[in-house]
Design a protein around this motif. Structure first.
Motif, mmCIF file in Angstrom:
data_model
loop_
_atom_site.group_PDB
_atom_site.id
_atom_site.type_symbol
_atom_site.label_atom_id
_atom_site.label_comp_id
_atom_site.label_asym_id
_atom_site.label_seq_id
_atom_site.Cartn_x
_atom_site.Cartn_y
_atom_site.Cartn_z
ATOM 1 N N MET A 87 0.548 -1.322 -0.133
ATOM 2 C CA MET A 87 -0.459 -0.703 -0.032
ATOM 3 C C MET A 87 1.154 1.486 0.210
ATOM 4 O O MET A 87 0.513 2.256 -0.644
ATOM 5 N N LYS A 88 1.814 1.467 0.857
ATOM 6 C CA LYS A 88 3.064 2.421 1.047
ATOM 7 C C LYS A 88 3.203 2.651 -0.811
ATOM 8 O O LYS A 88 3.659 3.802 -0.699
ATOM 9 N N LYS A 89 3.639 1.484 -0.931
ATOM 10 C CA LYS A 89 4.208 1.999 -2.786
ATOM 11 C C LYS A 89 3.578 2.188 -3.516
ATOM 12 O O LYS A 89 3.734 3.094 -4.191
ATOM 13 N N GLU A 90 2.213 1.924 -3.164
ATOM 14 C CA GLU A 90 1.566 2.619 -4.255
ATOM 15 C C GLU A 90 1.460 3.721 -4.006
ATOM 16 O O GLU A 90 0.760 5.131 -5.000
ATOM 17 N N ILE A 91 0.920 4.289 -2.506
ATOM 18 C CA ILE A 91 0.483 5.432 -2.334
ATOM 19 C C ILE A 91 1.781 6.359 -3.259
ATOM 20 O O ILE A 91 1.531 8.068 -3.840
ATOM 21 N N TRP A 92 3.018 6.189 -2.846
ATOM 22 C CA TRP A 92 4.383 6.562 -2.810
ATOM 23 C C TRP A 92 4.623 6.781 -4.912
ATOM 24 O O TRP A 92 4.952 8.077 -5.063
ATOM 25 N N GLU A 93 4.465 6.168 -5.462
ATOM 26 C CA GLU A 93 3.529 5.911 -7.107
ATOM 27 C C GLU A 93 2.098 7.032 -7.200
ATOM 28 O O GLU A 93 3.172 7.390 -8.915
ATOM 29 N N TRP A 94 1.558 6.924 -6.636
ATOM 30 C CA TRP A 94 0.857 8.182 -7.617
ATOM 31 C C TRP A 94 0.853 9.444 -6.795
ATOM 32 O O TRP A 94 1.329 10.526 -7.478
ATOM 33 N N THR A 95 1.875 9.619 -5.971
ATOM 34 C CA THR A 95 2.543 10.189 -5.201
ATOM 35 C C THR A 95 3.719 10.927 -6.322
ATOM 36 O O THR A 95 3.653 12.469 -6.667
ATOM 37 N N LYS A 96 4.185 10.760 -6.294
ATOM 38 C CA LYS A 96 5.005 10.326 -7.817
ATOM 39 C C LYS A 96 4.400 11.607 -9.079
ATOM 40 O O LYS A 96 4.952 12.091 -10.186
ATOM 41 N N ALA A 97 4.076 10.593 -9.391
ATOM 42 C CA ALA A 97 3.290 11.094 -11.022
ATOM 43 C C ALA A 97 2.429 12.094 -10.553
ATOM 44 O O ALA A 97 2.236 13.205 -11.683
ATOM 45 N N ILE A 98 2.085 12.470 -9.380
ATOM 46 C CA ILE A 98 0.953 13.779 -8.962
ATOM 47 C C ILE A 98 1.899 15.186 -9.596
ATOM 48 O O ILE A 98 1.807 15.761 -9.929
ATOM 49 N N ILE A 99 3.297 14.237 -8.581
ATOM 50 C CA ILE A 99 4.211 15.893 -8.382
ATOM 51 C C ILE A 99 5.104 16.001 -10.151
ATOM 52 O O ILE A 99 5.017 17.212 -10.841
ATOM 53 N N ILE A 100 4.501 15.222 -10.516
ATOM 54 C CA ILE A 100 5.434 14.902 -11.906
ATOM 55 C C ILE A 100 4.621 16.117 -12.942
ATOM 56 O O ILE A 100 4.741 16.930 -13.149
ATOM 57 N N ALA A 101 3.050 15.684 -12.579
ATOM 58 C CA ALA A 101 2.233 16.131 -13.915
ATOM 59 C C ALA A 101 1.883 17.595 -13.100
ATOM 60 O O ALA A 101 1.901 18.680 -13.855
ATOM 61 N N VAL A 102 2.283 17.579 -12.292
ATOM 62 C CA VAL A 102 2.110 19.504 -11.603
ATOM 63 C C VAL A 102 3.181 20.555 -12.091
ATOM 64 O O VAL A 102 3.063 21.225 -12.220
ATOM 65 N N VAL A 103 4.540 19.583 -12.656
ATOM 66 C CA VAL A 103 5.678 19.651 -12.637
ATOM 67 C C VAL A 103 5.573 20.176 -13.913
ATOM 68 O O VAL A 103 5.434 21.409 -14.497
ATOM 69 N N LEU A 104 5.348 19.302 -14.802
ATOM 70 C CA LEU A 104 5.040 19.383 -16.077
ATOM 71 C C LEU A 104 3.901 20.373 -16.394
ATOM 72 O O LEU A 104 4.545 21.847 -17.372
ATOM 73 N N ALA A 105 2.309 20.723 -16.140
ATOM 74 C CA ALA A 105 1.612 21.252 -15.992
ATOM 75 C C ALA A 105 2.799 23.138 -15.638
ATOM 76 O O ALA A 105 2.184 24.068 -16.266
ATOM 77 N N PHE A 106 3.234 23.060 -14.246
ATOM 78 C CA PHE A 106 4.057 24.469 -14.581
ATOM 79 C C PHE A 106 4.335 24.889 -15.642
ATOM 80 O O PHE A 106 4.305 25.893 -16.295
ATOM 81 N N PHE A 107 5.363 24.056 -15.899
ATOM 82 C CA PHE A 107 6.768 24.098 -16.978
ATOM 83 C C PHE A 107 5.258 24.716 -18.308
ATOM 84 O O PHE A 107 5.998 25.683 -19.156
#
Length: 169
Positions: free
Chosen positions: A1-21
């Motif tokens: 479960m922790k690994k899945e939360i970490w994967e979703w967190t990374k995906a969301i962070i990448i999406a936010v950074v990409l959208a900001f860029f």
């Protein structure tokens, strides 16, 4: 479960950074205010404009550009390029003495442009006009010549209202 939360967190962070860029350096939106660009663009329409295009290229005659101005942004069409002479005689646009086809305007609007004496566009500047020439605040009356650094992008597509989605180039 922790690994899945970490994967979703990374995906969301990448999406936010990409959208900001993308929002900061490539594409942004602007709202058309007023009727100075009728019939091409209408009051209240939201357009996506390309902020990166003029890092690689220069504005061309006919481009619909977003102009950064101290009080607000303007949406206008590039008419005259640096070092060209622009004039209107008998409702006809001339660049360097040659008649210019304005196929982006209906014939009745082409001939409705008020005459003005020849003006030479300074180096690193552009002459812009709204498509609704009778009421547009542009290089003829209020905005003056537009420095290349004040052109922040080229309009690409109308995205709102949804039933009027169109490419603006």
């Amino acid at each position: 479960m922790k690994k899945e939360i970490w994967e979703w967190t990374k995906a969301i962070i990448i999406a936010v950074v990409l959208a900001f860029f993308l929002r900061s350096y490539v594409f942004a939106t602007s709202i058309v205010e007023g009727t100075s660009m009728d019939p091409t663009l209408h009051n209240g329409e939201r357009v996506i404009f390309n902020k990166a295009i003029y890092l690689l290229d220069e504005p061309s005659r006919g481009d619909i550009v977003i102009i950064q101005h101290p009080n607000k942004n303007y949406v206008k069409r590039v008419i005259g390029l640096p070092n060209e002479t622009v004039e209107v005689r008998n409702g006809t646009l001339y660049i360097d003495g040659e008649k210019v086809d304005q196929s982006f305007l209906p014939p009745e609007q082409q001939s409705a442009t008020s005459d003005f004496e020849p003006v030479e566009v300074p180096n690193q500047h552009y002459f812009v006009m709204g498509d609704n020439r009778d009421i547009s605040k542009d290089s003829r009356n209020g905005l003056g010549f537009i420095h290349e650094d004040d052109i922040i992008g080229r309009s690409e597509i109308v995205i709102f209202p949804f039933d009027q989605i169109t490419i603006t180039r």
